[in-house]
Design a protein around this motif. Structure first.
Motif: not given
Length: 293
Positions: A28-54
């Motif tokens: 149970i602890l592993i199933s809670l910690s992996v999506p919340a902690i491990i995945f954000p560190l391992v997987l690439p962040t989602k990129q928006k199709s526009y910038s703040a300046e746009q």
């Protein structure tokens, strides 16, 4: 479910019950910690199709488009100015005011004021005393908004504040009714000057409207707010048409949605950015409707 395992099986103690509960807790602890902690560190962040300046650029552009269309579709009025100022506040946070351009336009607008007051004096609509009073008012306003350092302006205000306190010792606090009476007397005594203030401010606003472009919109809007406040003071007995205001706001928000649709049609913006802009427009519209309720 691990806690539902019996402690006794066939009259014998089940010695592996605690181990099974421990394994279940670790899973149970592993199933809670992996999506919340491990995945954000391992997987690439989602990129928006526009910038703040746009985003900031298109917010300013859609407001500019709505204000322009609103003025072209309606006759000049205080209601149109009120709606235009409210729309300009949508892009206010992302707008940058060029100080040099601001002071250049401010000096040009004060010259328009001077020409307007001289024209009223030449036609005999105001007295020389009223003209002199308003010219002093322009000079004082020019000092307060001149290209001076912050510390010079602060020292000027501090010095004159001390002088006023020394010249006029503090008196007992007067009641609200007395304040209203004094204000009424002041308006009656200076009715001619206040009327001139309204006429000249309208002339200044008309000039600012005529020179407004996409490049100087932020500077013009900042100056126009000052002159709009003067016209409201000069015509505070007049009330705005609430029904007209509501129609103008609805029309303005429709213009903003139209801008987004046009930009998507010519592929100047992505669908993701279009959704964000439409969401922002809908939020502003909801806030307006709640304020009018």
């Amino acid at each position: 479910m691990a806690f539902s395992i019996p402690t006794m099986i066939n009259h014998h103690q089940f010695i592996y019950r605690d181990q099974i509960i421990l394994v279940a807790a670790i899973v149970i602890l592993i199933s809670l910690s992996v999506p919340a902690i491990i995945f954000p560190l391992v997987l690439p962040t989602k990129q928006k199709s526009y910038s703040a300046e746009q985003l900031d650029h298109h917010v300013a552009q859609l407001v500019s488009y709505a204000v322009t269309e609103l003025k072209q579709s309606n006759q000049p009025s205080e209601e149109v100015r009120q709606v235009s100022e409210t729309l300009a506040s949508q892009a206010k946070a992302s707008q940058f005011i060029n100080r040099k351009r601001f002071f250049e336009i401010a000096n040009q607008t004060r010259q328009v004021e001077q020409d307007a007051i001289e024209k009223l004096s030449d036609s005999g609509e105001i007295s020389s005393k009223t003209q002199a009073y308003y010219e002093r008012f322009i000079e004082r306003s020019a000092f307060q908004s001149s290209h001076r350092s912050f510390w010079k302006v602060l020292w000027h205000r501090f010095k004159h504040g001390i002088q006023r306190k020394l010249a006029h010792p503090r008196k007992n606090r007067i009641s609200t009714e007395a304040m209203k009476q004094r204000r009424h007397e002041f308006l009656n005594k200076n009715a001619a000057t206040i009327e001139v203030l309204g006429h000249v401010s309208v002339a200044a606003i008309s000039y600012l409207d005529s020179i407004e472009t996409a490049e100087n919109r932020a500077e013009v809007a900042a100056l126009r707010r000052t002159y709009t406040s003067r016209t409201r003071f000069a015509s505070e007995h007049k009330t705005l048409d609430d029904d007209l205001l509501q129609r103008l706001f609805i029309q303005a928000f429709q213009f903003e949605h139209t801008y987004v649709q046009q930009q998507v049609a010519v592929q100047n913006i992505t669908q993701e950015l279009a959704n964000h802009l439409n969401e922002k427009i809908s939020t502003d519209e909801l806030v307006y409707m709640q304020s009018m309720a």
